[in-house]
Scaffold this motif. Structure first.
Motif: not given
Length: 207
Positions: A151-153, A165-167, A188-191
């Motif tokens: 969700m953050l991604g 920066d968030l990653e 997960a971030f990329a997806m």
């Protein structure tokens, strides 16, 4: 630094990682030099209860509470909760919603009726909604706890600082104590970013 304040409301059910997501957003903004105010202002933190967190950052922020109609992003970890808080959005704001359906206590005790189609309801009200199944992505990656990172991604391209920066704020939490979790959180971030882009493209195609 701009005087514009960014308002993000994160909502969901206890145990989904709502407060952790809000903390990661706050820490990233602090690292970028923003003044940050954060508050958990509603619900119960125990598993199953409704949890809502407000995150505000800018050159100077006085209040931790988002005024109705001024949120830039509503991040709904649960479908109906995303719908229930969508009226907090400003005109032109977005709702990023996980399509998982959970039954919070406000529904089970009869205080709130679970909508038949929350996404359609939000769009009928003029809300821009990007929706996808973060749980399915997490299951594909083998860990349901990754919903938080997904969700953050998903909102990473809608923030006033680089997605990288968030990653880094996310994966940096694992490097020292759980290095095996770094790569899967990066995936997960990329997806999550890709799922949000796909939803945006689908919405544009049907407009």
């Amino acid at each position: 630094m701009s005087d514009i304040i960014t308002n993000i409301l994160v909502c969901g059910i206890g145990g989904q990682g709502v407060m952790t997501a809000a903390e990661i957003l706050s820490q990233t903004a602090i690292a970028k030099g923003f003044d940050v105010k954060k508050s958990e202002v509603a619900g119960m933190a125990q598993r199953g209860g409704v949890v809502t967190s407000h995150v505000r950052f800018g050159s100077k922020v006085w209040s931790p509470v988002i005024t109705p109609g001024t949120a830039d992003i509503v991040v709904g970890f649960e479908l109906a909760e995303g719908s229930r808080w969508a009226d907090m959005l400003r005109p032109g704001g977005i709702a990023m919603v996980n399509t998982i359906r959970l039954t919070p206590p406000v529904v089970s005790v009869g205080l709130y009726k679970y909508p038949d189609d929350p996404v359609a309801q939000m769009r009928a009200a003029g809300v821009t909604v990007y929706d996808f199944d973060a749980g399915a992505i997490a299951r594909e990656l083998g860990n349901l706890r990754l919903v938080n990172t997904i969700m953050l991604g998903a909102i990473a391209d809608y923030l006033p600082f680089p997605a990288a920066d968030l990653e880094e704020q996310i994966v940096g939490r694992f490097r020292a104590k759980k290095p095996a979790m770094v790569e899967v959180n990066q995936r997960a971030f990329a997806m999550g970013r890709e799922a949000a882009r796909a939803s945006q493209q689908n919405l544009a195609a049907t407009a």
